[in-house]
Design a protein around this motif. Structure first.
Motif, short mmCIF file in Angstrom:
data_model
loop_
_atom_site.label_atom_id
_atom_site.label_comp_id
_atom_site.label_asym_id
_atom_site.label_seq_id
_atom_site.Cartn_x
_atom_site.Cartn_y
_atom_site.Cartn_z
N LEU A 261 0.89 -1.26 0.02
CA LEU A 261 -0.18 0.07 0.03
C LEU A 261 0.90 1.35 -0.28
CD1 LEU A 261 -3.11 -0.36 2.39
CD2 LEU A 261 -3.06 0.31 0.06
N LEU A 262 1.82 1.32 0.82
CA LEU A 262 2.80 2.38 1.00
C LEU A 262 3.75 2.51 -0.44
CD1 LEU A 262 4.56 1.98 4.51
CD2 LEU A 262 3.24 4.09 3.51
N LEU A 263 3.97 1.47 -0.82
CA LEU A 263 4.72 1.53 -2.27
C LEU A 263 3.76 2.21 -3.23
CD1 LEU A 263 7.40 0.66 -3.93
CD2 LEU A 263 6.01 -1.42 -4.46
N TYR B 107 2.25 5.40 -7.27
CA TYR B 107 1.26 5.22 -8.37
C TYR B 107 0.18 6.25 -8.09
CZ TYR B 107 3.30 0.90 -8.79
OH TYR B 107 4.61 -0.07 -9.13
N TYR B 108 0.40 7.22 -6.97
CA TYR B 108 -0.90 8.21 -6.59
C TYR B 108 -0.78 8.96 -7.88
CZ TYR B 108 -3.17 12.33 -4.57
OH TYR B 108 -3.79 12.99 -4.47
N MET C 194 -4.24 18.20 -6.39
CA MET C 194 -3.08 17.42 -6.31
C MET C 194 -2.43 17.60 -4.81
SD MET C 194 -1.31 15.23 -8.00
CE MET C 194 0.36 14.71 -7.58
N ILE C 195 -2.09 16.56 -4.35
CA ILE C 195 -0.96 16.29 -3.23
C ILE C 195 0.31 16.14 -3.69
CG2 ILE C 195 -0.60 15.43 -0.90
CD1 ILE C 195 -3.50 14.24 -0.83
N ASP C 196 1.12 17.00 -3.68
CA ASP C 196 2.34 16.60 -4.12
C ASP C 196 3.12 15.29 -3.48
OD1 ASP C 196 3.38 17.89 -6.28
OD2 ASP C 196 3.55 19.80 -5.09
N ALA D 149 4.48 4.05 -12.56
CA ALA D 149 3.08 3.89 -13.05
C ALA D 149 3.11 4.81 -14.23
CB ALA D 149 2.31 4.62 -11.83
N SER D 150 3.14 4.21 -15.26
CA SER D 150 3.31 4.87 -16.84
C SER D 150 2.88 3.54 -17.57
CB SER D 150 4.59 5.48 -16.74
OG SER D 150 4.92 5.46 -18.05
N TRP D 151 2.08 4.29 -18.57
CA TRP D 151 1.65 2.97 -19.86
C TRP D 151 2.89 2.63 -20.34
CZ3 TRP D 151 -2.66 1.17 -19.04
CH2 TRP D 151 -3.48 1.90 -18.61
#
Lengths: 470, 344
Positions: free
Chosen positions: A88-90, A95-96, A118-120, A328-330
């Motif tokens: 979850l942390l990862l 991925y947020y 957006m939270i940075d 997290a990227s296509w």
């Protein structure tokens, strides 16, 4: 604190001297190594040291609980909770941003002007690596292949030991914990192996990777429509060599630095571009990640034991998740998918390919095909988005601009990069032996000269390692 | 065969090799120390090493090092760092035209819109020369993107960025002598500056301390900016000073706003001095910090994780904006006088 900087050199010399020469019990030395690792990690962002402490504490207590708990169901529950927290942390840190961007882009496309705030979220450097180390420890304890350590100091050091902390290799607890437990022998520092690894790493990173990146790869990947077919093709080859030289250099330096403190890590790269199949490639590239994925993902999914179709599914799923692990990227997902499907197709065609690998010509042909497939997949890995990657691949086939980036120097760098992959690997022990029989003054002059040569040839400043972002 | 050694042997070998390496590349140290990527409080190492390197560079002239580096660059054919990115405007013509591509963003902060064609008359030596100088903000990222954009359009570009430096701490890095040296090597028609992120700090001399934000500090810094701009405008016909983009940290942002105001008022006093505001280009609303910007219905990460520097995508946008700003400003001059060089 990057490896090839004066800051790291000073930090390491201080740690080395204090670690080996302070006359204190071994446990105190280990505590010192933990503190040094926290200092090293806190150099990026002190706040994230708390994360390391949290991971270490959860790993320590969960492992002890699993070992002392006879009920398999309770064991399973404990490990699920802990691994769940790690993931979850990862997931949150990695991925947020991706989920936020995609969701808000959807809103924008649908015509909404107001989007979610957006939270940075800053990505703690190395989180992917120490998360996987922690998971492997817990799963190994559950499987009974490793004894849960009663010493909190040992577990805390295992999770946060600085050489591999920020960009791997992912060192298994079965390898590292026994070494942490025993008092190191003072006369057994593999100094020449360490020297070859560190000097070789500096050369690969500061000369080959740096110049390929600044002189050809970055130009083409940033402005793909400005260059010729040949420029584009060489930039693709260039990136294949660059990412190998960059990442393997980091691993080599990490292994070398650990060796100087008396710790032996397994190899993380074994001349990957000489592979004759994709399967072989994954046994030679980022070995600590691919073996992790094999042992903790592919095999639990059923591996190749549940029939042909399930094997294909497991291969593709493992590589997809391996791609997603990078970020997290296509692009990474496509990269993972290409490798997954590639492995599945290769398995399917195996009866036809096998005879090919038995003669010299067939071997060369397979080597060339595998290298080109891997290079094609790297295009998706490197390009900023899917469109850029497709443009680049298209422009290998059709482009009308004049060639301007290919120089003899670029070709030389590529050739050296390929040679590192195909020369017999016994050359390294040979070099180590030759250096070891030199008198110490000759060794000093040799290393000094190499150091000065690197200083002259390398560009000013150090570019961050590619794998720091993962 | 065992190649294992004891810690004392290992430490001696490391230290001696390190010292030998430093001795062998002595003249290089000064440059290397200056260009190390370090944050503000991490300057201790370079603070210690800077005087040492200064001393050793007297012992062993830096020309030895530079010539060895030059030879290496010459042999392998590298141009980007030591030399200039020379792009020929045309194969053999004496006059050439560089077309402006459509801007990535609308130039809403410009008074007039950019014309389509900028005419540059060739003086025979290639093209109009541009010097890009600054701290890390002019380094890899925005600096390289702007360098690329300008050199692809036919300008002769030389970029010189030194991370972790500024105009304030002359004891640490002296931009004034640096700029003199640069102008001794070559004349530049245009200079583009982006500097100041490392200057919002106290300044200590052997006699006194100038506390940031006090009138004394402001006066001192204003003098620095004034002196620097004076040198630039004496040597180049056009001086573009890029202001600061909004910063994530509010406290730091306020400091940067104050400094940008100082740059604006100073630069505009000089003939050919132009201030380029950066408050709106990477923001949803003028002056507001944002990490992500929606461009053509797509969200892009425009700032680095530190909330100060500009990301790759942000650099692409900002360099497009700066390029358009500069070229449209130059072409207004073209319209007035006929061609750029007669204006210059």
């Amino acid at each position: 604190m990057l490896f090839p900087t004066a800051e790291f050199a000073i930090f390491f010399i201080a740690v080395f001297a204090l670690y080996w020469f302070t006359p204190v019990p071994h446990t105190i030395k280990k505590v010192f190594l933990i503190l040094a690792s926290y200092f090293y990690y806190g150099y990026w962002d002190p706040r994230f040291v708390l994360l390391l402490i949290g991971y270490s504490a959860v790993s320590y207590f969960t492992a002890l609980y699993i070992q002392g708990e006879p009920n398999a169901l309770k064991q399973k529950r404990a490990i699920t909770y802990s691994v769940g927290v790690f993931l979850l942390l990862l997931g949150f840190f990695k991925y947020y941003g991706f989920l936020f961007i995609n969701f808000n882009s959807l809103l924008l496309k649908a015509g909404y002007i107001h989007t979610f705030p957006m939270i940075d979220v800053l990505l703690p450097v190395g989180i992917s690596f120490f998360t996987f180390q922690a998971i492997s420890y817990l799963v190994d304890v559950k499987r009974g292949t490793v004894q849960a350590s009663r010493s909190a100091v040992d577990v805390f050091l295992y999770i946060s030991f600085f050489p591999q902390l920020v960009a791997g290799p992912i060192v298994r607890s079965s390898v590292l914990l026994p070494q942490i437990q025993k008092v190191p022998e003072r006369g057994e520092i593999q100094v020449y192996r360490a020297a070859v690894l560190i000097m070789g790493g500096l050369f690969k990173k500061m000369i080959i990777a740096n110049y390929l990146s600044t002189e050809i790869v970055d130009h083409v990947f940033q402005n793909p429509s400005d260059y010729s077919q040949l420029d584009t093709l060489f930039a693709i080859y260039g990136y294949s060599i660059q990412i190998y030289c960059d990442f393997s250099a980091y691993s080599d330096m990490a292994i070398g630095v650990a060796l100087l403190l008396g710790f032996k890590y397994p190899d993380n790269f074994d001349q990957p571009y000489r592979s004759l199949s994709l399967q072989e490639f994954w046994k030679r590239w980022h070995i600590s990640l691919s073996s992790w994925l094999r042992d903790y993902l592919y095999i639990p999914l059923g591996g190749s034991r549940k029939g042909t179709l399930m094997t294909y599914r497991n291969l593709i799923l493992t590589m997809l998740l391996g791609g997603l692990w990078h970020g997290a990227s296509w692009n990474f997902i496509i990269w993972g998918a290409l490798h997954g499907f590639g492995l599945a197709v290769e398995r399917f065609l195996d009866p036809f390919i096998k005879p090919l690998r038995e003669n010299r010509f067939g071997k060369i042909l397979m080597g060339v095909i595998v290298f080109h497939f891997v290079s094609l997949a790297w295009v998706y890995f490197r390009a900023s988005d899917f469109g850029t990657a497709t443009t680049i691949l298209f422009r290998v086939v059709y482009a009308q601009n004049p060639t301007e980036l290919i120089t003899p120097f670029i070709v030389l760098l590529l050739v050296v990069g390929v040679l590192i992959n195909v020369l017999p690997s016994k050359i390294y022990p040979y070099i180590e032996e030759k250096i070891s029989i030199m008198p110490i003054y000759a060794q000093v002059v040799l290393f000094g000269l190499l150091f000065a040569l690197l200083a002259i040839m390398s560009p000013d400043g150090v570019m961050p390692f590619i794998y720091f972002q993962f | 065969m065992s190649t294992g050694k004891g810690p004392l042997y290992t430490l001696s070998l490391i230290l001696l090799s390190f010292v030998a390496g430093i001795l062998l590349s002595l003249p290089n140290m000064e440059t290397k120390v200056r260009t190390m990527q370090m944050g503000s409080w991490k300057n201790i190492v370079s603070e210690i090493m800077a005087p040492v390197s200064k001393y050793v560079s007297i012992v062993l002239p830096s020309s030895v090092y530079y010539s060895s580096q030059e030879i290496f660059r010459e042999v392998v054919g590298l141009k980007t760092q030591a030399g200039f990115n020379k792009v020929n405007l045309s194969a053999n013509g004496s006059e050439s035209t560089t077309k402006l591509k459509n801007g990535f963003l609308a130039l809403d902060t410009l008074e007039t819109s950019a014309p389509n064609v900028l005419t540059i008359e060739d003086t025979g030596n290639g093209a109009v020369s541009v010097l890009l100088i600054g701290d890390s903000m002019m380094g890899p990222g925005l600096g390289t993107a702007l360098e690329y954009k300008l050199s692809r359009s036919g300008f002769l570009v030389h970029r010189h960025s030194v991370p972790a430096t500024g105009l304030l701490r002359k004891d640490f890095f002296d931009w004034f002598s640096e700029i003199d040296e640069l102008y001794t090597e070559k004349k530049y028609d245009i200079v583009i500056v982006m500097i100041g992120t490392n200057d919002a700090q106290h300044y200590e001399t052997p006699k006194r301390v100038y506390y940031y934000g006090t009138n004394e500090w402001n006066q001192l810094y204003m003098d620095r900016v004034l002196g620097f701009t004076e040198t630039l405008s004496k040597n180049s016909r056009k001086v573009y000073w890029i202001g600061m983009p909004p910063m994530r940290n509010e406290f730091f942002n306020n400091k940067m706003i104050g400094m940008s105001d100082m740059f604006r008022s100073t630069v505009q006093q000089f003939n050919g001095g132009v201030f380029i505001p950066m408050t709106s280009v990477l923001s949803e609303r003028d002056g507001e910090f944002t990490t992500f910007l929606s461009v053509n219905k797509k969200l892009l990460k425009v700032r680095s994780d530190d909330g100060v520097h500009i990301s790759t995508d942000g650099s692409r946008i900002a360099s497009e904006y700066l390029y358009n700003f500069v070229t449209s400003d130059l072409s207004r001059a073209t319209v007035q006088v006929g061609n750029l060089l007669s204006y210059l």
